[in-house]
Design a protein around this motif. Structure first.
Motif, PDB file in Angstrom:
ATOM      1  N   ILE A 197       0.842  -1.198   0.000  1.00 51.13           N
ATOM      2  CA  ILE A 197       0.000   0.000   0.000  1.00 51.13           C
ATOM      3  C   ILE A 197       0.879   1.250   0.000  1.00 51.13           C
ATOM      4  O   ILE A 197       0.638   2.197  -0.738  1.00 51.13           O
ATOM      5  N   GLY A 198       1.912   1.237   0.829  1.00 49.63           N
ATOM      6  CA  GLY A 198       2.821   2.381   0.901  1.00 49.63           C
ATOM      7  C   GLY A 198       3.554   2.645  -0.403  1.00 49.63           C
ATOM      8  O   GLY A 198       3.853   3.788  -0.729  1.00 49.63           O
ATOM      9  N   SER A 199       3.817   1.600  -1.170  1.00 47.98           N
ATOM     10  CA  SER A 199       4.509   1.801  -2.445  1.00 47.98           C
ATOM     11  C   SER A 199       3.583   2.391  -3.504  1.00 47.98           C
ATOM     12  O   SER A 199       4.030   3.048  -4.430  1.00 47.98           O
ATOM     13  N   VAL A 200       2.279   2.169  -3.351  1.00 47.26           N
ATOM     14  CA  VAL A 200       1.302   2.732  -4.292  1.00 47.26           C
ATOM     15  C   VAL A 200       0.911   4.145  -3.873  1.00 47.26           C
ATOM     16  O   VAL A 200       0.824   5.046  -4.699  1.00 47.26           O
ATOM     17  N   PHE A 201       0.675   4.336  -2.605  1.00 40.54           N
ATOM     18  CA  PHE A 201       0.262   5.636  -2.070  1.00 40.54           C
ATOM     19  C   PHE A 201       1.470   6.287  -1.399  1.00 40.54           C
ATOM     20  O   PHE A 201       1.642   6.208  -0.182  1.00 40.54           O
ATOM     21  N   THR A 202       2.286   6.929  -2.205  1.00 43.01           N
ATOM     22  CA  THR A 202       3.575   7.445  -1.722  1.00 43.01           C
ATOM     23  C   THR A 202       3.447   8.703  -0.861  1.00 43.01           C
ATOM     24  O   THR A 202       4.413   9.073  -0.201  1.00 43.01           O
ATOM     25  N   HIS A 203       2.278   9.335  -0.852  1.00 44.41           N
ATOM     26  CA  HIS A 203       2.093  10.541  -0.035  1.00 44.41           C
ATOM     27  C   HIS A 203       1.353  10.230   1.263  1.00 44.41           C
ATOM     28  O   HIS A 203       0.660  11.077   1.809  1.00 44.41           O
ATOM     29  N   TRP A 204       1.530   8.994   1.681  1.00 48.98           N
ATOM     30  CA  TRP A 204       0.922   8.539   2.917  1.00 48.98           C
ATOM     31  C   TRP A 204       1.952   7.756   3.731  1.00 48.98           C
ATOM     32  O   TRP A 204       2.823   7.115   3.179  1.00 48.98           O
ATOM     33  N   VAL A 205       1.800   7.818   5.045  1.00 47.86           N
ATOM     34  CA  VAL A 205       2.546   6.931   5.937  1.00 47.86           C
ATOM     35  C   VAL A 205       1.563   5.842   6.341  1.00 47.86           C
ATOM     36  O   VAL A 205       0.473   6.137   6.858  1.00 47.86           O
ATOM     37  N   ILE A 206       1.923   4.598   6.081  1.00 42.48           N
ATOM     38  CA  ILE A 206       1.038   3.471   6.358  1.00 42.48           C
ATOM     39  C   ILE A 206       1.613   2.660   7.515  1.00 42.48           C
ATOM     40  O   ILE A 206       2.790   2.309   7.511  1.00 42.48           O
ATOM     41  N   PHE A 221      -5.041  -1.471   9.515  1.00 44.41           N
ATOM     42  CA  PHE A 221      -4.114  -0.651   8.754  1.00 44.41           C
ATOM     43  C   PHE A 221      -4.491   0.802   9.004  1.00 44.41           C
ATOM     44  O   PHE A 221      -5.675   1.144   9.048  1.00 44.41           O
ATOM     45  N   TRP A 222      -3.469   1.656   9.154  1.00 46.30           N
ATOM     46  CA  TRP A 222      -3.687   3.073   9.425  1.00 46.30           C
ATOM     47  C   TRP A 222      -2.968   3.877   8.360  1.00 46.30           C
ATOM     48  O   TRP A 222      -1.819   3.579   8.031  1.00 46.30           O
ATOM     49  N   THR A 247      -6.692  14.329   9.982  1.00 43.97           N
ATOM     50  CA  THR A 247      -7.194  13.390   8.986  1.00 43.97           C
ATOM     51  C   THR A 247      -6.374  12.110   9.042  1.00 43.97           C
ATOM     52  O   THR A 247      -5.174  12.112   8.775  1.00 43.97           O
ATOM     53  N   ILE A 248      -7.028  11.037   9.420  1.00 42.26           N
ATOM     54  CA  ILE A 248      -6.410   9.708   9.521  1.00 42.26           C
ATOM     55  C   ILE A 248      -7.463   8.715   9.051  1.00 42.26           C
ATOM     56  O   ILE A 248      -8.647   8.878   9.335  1.00 42.26           O
ATOM     57  N   VAL A 249      -7.041   7.704   8.328  1.00 35.23           N
ATOM     58  CA  VAL A 249      -7.969   6.653   7.912  1.00 35.23           C
ATOM     59  C   VAL A 249      -7.475   5.323   8.466  1.00 35.23           C
ATOM     60  O   VAL A 249      -6.281   5.127   8.680  1.00 35.23           O
ATOM     61  N   GLN A 252     -10.515   4.396   1.133  1.00 37.05           N
ATOM     62  CA  GLN A 252     -10.611   5.578   1.993  1.00 37.05           C
ATOM     63  C   GLN A 252      -9.538   6.604   1.630  1.00 37.05           C
ATOM     64  O   GLN A 252      -9.800   7.809   1.614  1.00 37.05           O
ATOM     65  N   MET A 253      -8.339   6.115   1.342  1.00 39.04           N
ATOM     66  CA  MET A 253      -7.246   7.021   0.993  1.00 39.04           C
ATOM     67  C   MET A 253      -7.540   7.735  -0.327  1.00 39.04           C
ATOM     68  O   MET A 253      -7.304   8.941  -0.452  1.00 39.04           O
TER      69      MET A 253
END
Length: 88
Positions: free
Chosen positions: A32-41, A50-51, A62-64, A75-76
């Protein structure tokens, strides 16, 4: 007379299965982190959730979170769409 401590083969098997499950969840977290690079997972071992913490401009706090990676990704994406819309 032998006593069964309760920590026999079944316990070892359960621990190995739990460890394998956590390895799989950690790998999903990395994916997930490799796909959504502007997030800390993060993966919460106690919550088994998963957060996602955005590292771009969104309202404070804002936290999912979700139990399943696909749910978290949805959600992201929704947060990202809202953030893009607000920039217009």
């Amino acid at each position: 007379m032998t006593r069964h401590s309760g920590y026999g083969l079944e316990s070892g098997l359960a621990e190995r299965e739990l460890a394998a499950g956590m390895r799989q969840r950690r790998n999903e977290c990395k994916r997930i982190g490799s796909v959504f690079t502007h997030w800390v997972i993060l993966l919460g071992p106690a919550t088994r959730r998963f957060w996602g913490f955005p590292v771009f401009s969104v309202p404070r706090g804002t936290i999912v979170s979700a139990r399943e990676p696909n749910e978290l990704a949805g959600q992201m994406k929704a947060v990202e769409r809202t953030a893009r819309h607000e920039l217009r």
